[in-house]
Write an enzyme that holds these catalytic residues in place. Structure first.
Site, PDB file in Angstrom:
ATOM      1  N   LYS A  66       0.865  -1.169   0.000  1.00 18.42           N
ATOM      2  CA  LYS A  66       0.000   0.000   0.000  1.00 18.42           C
ATOM      3  C   LYS A  66       0.911   1.230   0.000  1.00 18.42           C
ATOM      4  O   LYS A  66       1.389   1.677   1.051  1.00 18.42           O
ATOM      5  CB  LYS A  66      -0.929  -0.013   1.220  1.00 18.42           C
ATOM      6  CG  LYS A  66      -2.101   0.983   1.133  1.00 18.42           C
ATOM      7  CD  LYS A  66      -1.628   2.375   1.407  1.00 18.42           C
ATOM      8  CE  LYS A  66      -2.704   3.418   1.236  1.00 18.42           C
ATOM      9  NZ  LYS A  66      -2.143   4.789   1.289  1.00 18.42           N
ATOM     10  N   GLU A 118       9.748  17.263  13.386  1.00 20.84           N
ATOM     11  CA  GLU A 118      10.174  16.948  12.025  1.00 20.84           C
ATOM     12  C   GLU A 118       9.414  17.818  11.022  1.00 20.84           C
ATOM     13  O   GLU A 118       8.188  17.757  10.944  1.00 20.84           O
ATOM     14  CB  GLU A 118       9.921  15.465  11.722  1.00 20.84           C
ATOM     15  CG  GLU A 118      10.413  15.045  10.352  1.00 20.84           C
ATOM     16  CD  GLU A 118      10.224  13.557  10.101  1.00 20.84           C
ATOM     17  OE1 GLU A 118      11.099  12.953   9.459  1.00 20.84           O
ATOM     18  OE2 GLU A 118       9.189  13.001  10.537  1.00 20.84           O
ATOM     19  N   GLU A 176       9.596   2.072  10.675  1.00 21.13           N
ATOM     20  CA  GLU A 176      10.648   3.053  10.391  1.00 21.13           C
ATOM     21  C   GLU A 176       9.947   4.396  10.317  1.00 21.13           C
ATOM     22  O   GLU A 176       9.238   4.679   9.349  1.00 21.13           O
ATOM     23  CB  GLU A 176      11.364   2.698   9.085  1.00 21.13           C
ATOM     24  CG  GLU A 176      12.759   3.315   8.991  1.00 21.13           C
ATOM     25  CD  GLU A 176      12.770   4.659   8.311  1.00 21.13           C
ATOM     26  OE1 GLU A 176      12.571   5.663   9.036  1.00 21.13           O
ATOM     27  OE2 GLU A 176      12.959   4.726   7.089  1.00 21.13           O
ATOM     28  N   CYS A 180      13.493  11.193   5.992  1.00 28.07           N
ATOM     29  CA  CYS A 180      13.275  10.916   7.413  1.00 28.07           C
ATOM     30  C   CYS A 180      14.573  11.028   8.197  1.00 28.07           C
ATOM     31  O   CYS A 180      14.572  11.384   9.376  1.00 28.07           O
ATOM     32  CB  CYS A 180      12.649   9.543   7.601  1.00 28.07           C
ATOM     33  SG  CYS A 180      13.584   8.201   6.836  1.00 28.07           S
TER      34      CYS A 180
END
Length: 503
Positions: free
Chosen positions: A185, A393, A260, A294
């Site tokens: 997905k 972030e 992750e 990331c």
């Protein structure tokens, strides 16, 4: 030059199938803001079909199912997929640039890594055959023991939009190598090249149901897939918030997950460095992939004695970055992926200014680009550690700067984060680099560089950056279940109970 976007349906059981509810999602080119196509939008009804297909392929017929196929056979398919990716490299790179805004050079390099990842896990698939039944040394000679490594089963792979095909293949390749069947997905913001992987699997004759693709929205497709009772594991790359939801859903049935998640990684630059080399690595570590990484080393922790001169050099590097349509030759920074992401990044910058931070360079749309979701590479100084821009972030081309005096202060600043994905140190003192490496609370450490990634080396973080490791042998282990097999081999009775002689 732009190319047409292929019109695809969902990839289920080796065939292209229209979503049951016939929903579709528009594809917006982030550099032009124009619609360039659409993708199918799966719902829970389509999830049922894909899970059923994957389970049939896993356990179809003894000797013919994917889970019991030899590693040698699985490797043949993986190498064939790698060859097709290489054959279509130019086309796939252009599709990815148009879909997510990645500079074309970077997208091309990613396609090389995609092919290399399939090749690497083909080798490991073959190695699995040889490792089965390796004996375990035991303290008693009346027993012998070995371990079987078996595929976990049907796995759901939920992946992000910043490296659309590569991040997917980090999961797909080891899952198939292990003998699992998979349902991918991808993010609804960048699914085009993932759908093309389905076409490649058809062309190489991958058995139906072994690999399935469900594009669509997270709540409508991702959530029912992650919580499905016949999915044996979920592997997810994305935000910490979504990762927490996946963990919660998996916990209801004690389903294994690997996550992750996000990061806010530090790069510590000491006073003994070559300023130009350090400035280039600092810029690369934050602005590569349009800042949407990331592991981006987006917190610069800079020795105060070189701060002024270093930042001057850094700004010169940044002002020479070519910002343009990602298909243009020499582009080094394209648009961020969507209008929502663009607005989110500018809001972060605006809040930082209102809290007293200084925008040293960047902070807005480039003046030469009137359309597209472009954000200038931005450097922010006069930061306090309580500011949102330092702690959260951003996932965009924004670098925050704080200075330090001592090594101990640098370590404290680096580790003062809820995340722990990566960290970097730049210094000519290798003993100091070794101390910093050991002190960093992170799953990945770079010394005198930032962002190199190799298929052979483990990838993953600590704290709220998730758990589990991808890539290398660790990536294969994500999809293998370990079974202990112990056999009693003595001719003598065990002797636990002495039977009465009259019986």
């Amino acid at each position: 030059m732009a190319i047409p976007i292929p019109n695809r349906h969902l990839f289920i059981d080796g065939e292209w199938k229209q979503p049951i509810l016939k929903k579709r999602i528009p594809i917006i080119n982030p550099s032009t803001e124009h619609k360039i196509g659409d993708i199918p939008a799966a719902t829970a009804e389509d999830v049922e079909l894909a899970v059923a297909a994957a389970r049939r392929a896993l356990l179809r017929n003894k000797g013919k199912d994917w889970s019991s196929a030899s590693g040698f056979l699985r490797a043949r398919y993986l190498r064939a997929i790698a060859a097709k990716v290489t054959e279509r490299k130019s086309e796939l790179a252009k599709l990815e640039s148009m879909d997510c805004g990645k500079p074309l050079d970077e997208a091309s390099w990613d396609m090389d890594d995609v092919a290399g990842c399939f090749e690497y896990y083909a080798d490991l698939a073959e190695g699995l055959d040889a490792k089965q039944k390796a004996p375990i040394s035991l303290p008693m000679d009346t027993f012998k023991s070995h371990v079987l490594k078996e595929p976990i089963g049907v796995v759901a792979l939920i992946t992000p939009w910043n490296y659309p095909l590569l991040m997917a293949v980090w999961k797909v390749a080891p899952a198939l190598a292990a003998g699992c069947t998979a349902i991918l997905k991808p993010s609804e913001l960048a699914s085009v090249t993932c759908l093309e992987l389905g076409q490649i699997c058809r062309e190489v004759g991958l058995p139906p149901g072994v690999f399935n693709i469900l594009t669509g929205l997270g709540p409508e497709a991702g959530a029912p897939l992650a919580s499905h009772p016949h999915v044996d594991k979920v592997a997810f790359t994305g935000s910490s918030m979504t990762g927490s939801k996946i963990m919660t859903a998996a916990a209801q049935v004690v389903k294994p997950v690997s996550l992750e998640l996000g990061g806010k990684s530090p790069i510590v630059v000491f006073e003994d460095v070559d300023l130009d080399k350090a400035a280039e690595w600092t810029a690369f570590g934050c602005f590569w992939t349009n800042g949407q990484i990331c592991s981006a080393t987006s917190r610069l922790i800079l020795h105060e004695s070189i701060a002024g001169e270093f930042l001057n050099r850094l700004v010169k590097w940044i002002k020479n970055i070519k910002i343009s349509d990602p298909l243009e030759e020499g582009c080094r920074l394209g648009p961020v992926v969507s209008a929502g992401q663009y607005e989110k990044i500018l809001k972060f910058i605006s809040i930082a200014k209102s809290e007293g931070a200084t925008i040293l360079t960047g902070g807005s749309r480039p003046k030469h680009l009137e359309r597209g979701f472009f954000v200038e590479p931005t450097v922010i100084t006069d930061i306090t550690t309580s500011m949102q821009i330092w702690r959260e972030e951003v996932f965009g081309p924004v670098l925050c700067v704080k200075t330090f005096r001592t090594e101990e202060e640098a370590i404290e600043l680096a580790n003062d984060s809820k995340y722990g994905l990566a960290a970097a140190v730049i210094s000519n003192d290798l003993e100091r680099c070794d101390r910093m490496t050991k002190a960093f609370q992170a799953g990945i450490v770079w010394v005198n560089c930032s962002q190199p990634c190799f298929t052979q080396a483990p990838w993953g973080g600590t704290k709220r950056s998730g758990f589990g490791r991808e890539l290398g042998e660790w990536g294969l282990d994500n999809y293998l279940s370990v079974k202990q097999v112990t056999q009693y081999i003595s001719d003598e009775p065990w002797g636990w109970y002495q039977f009465p002689s009259k019986l």
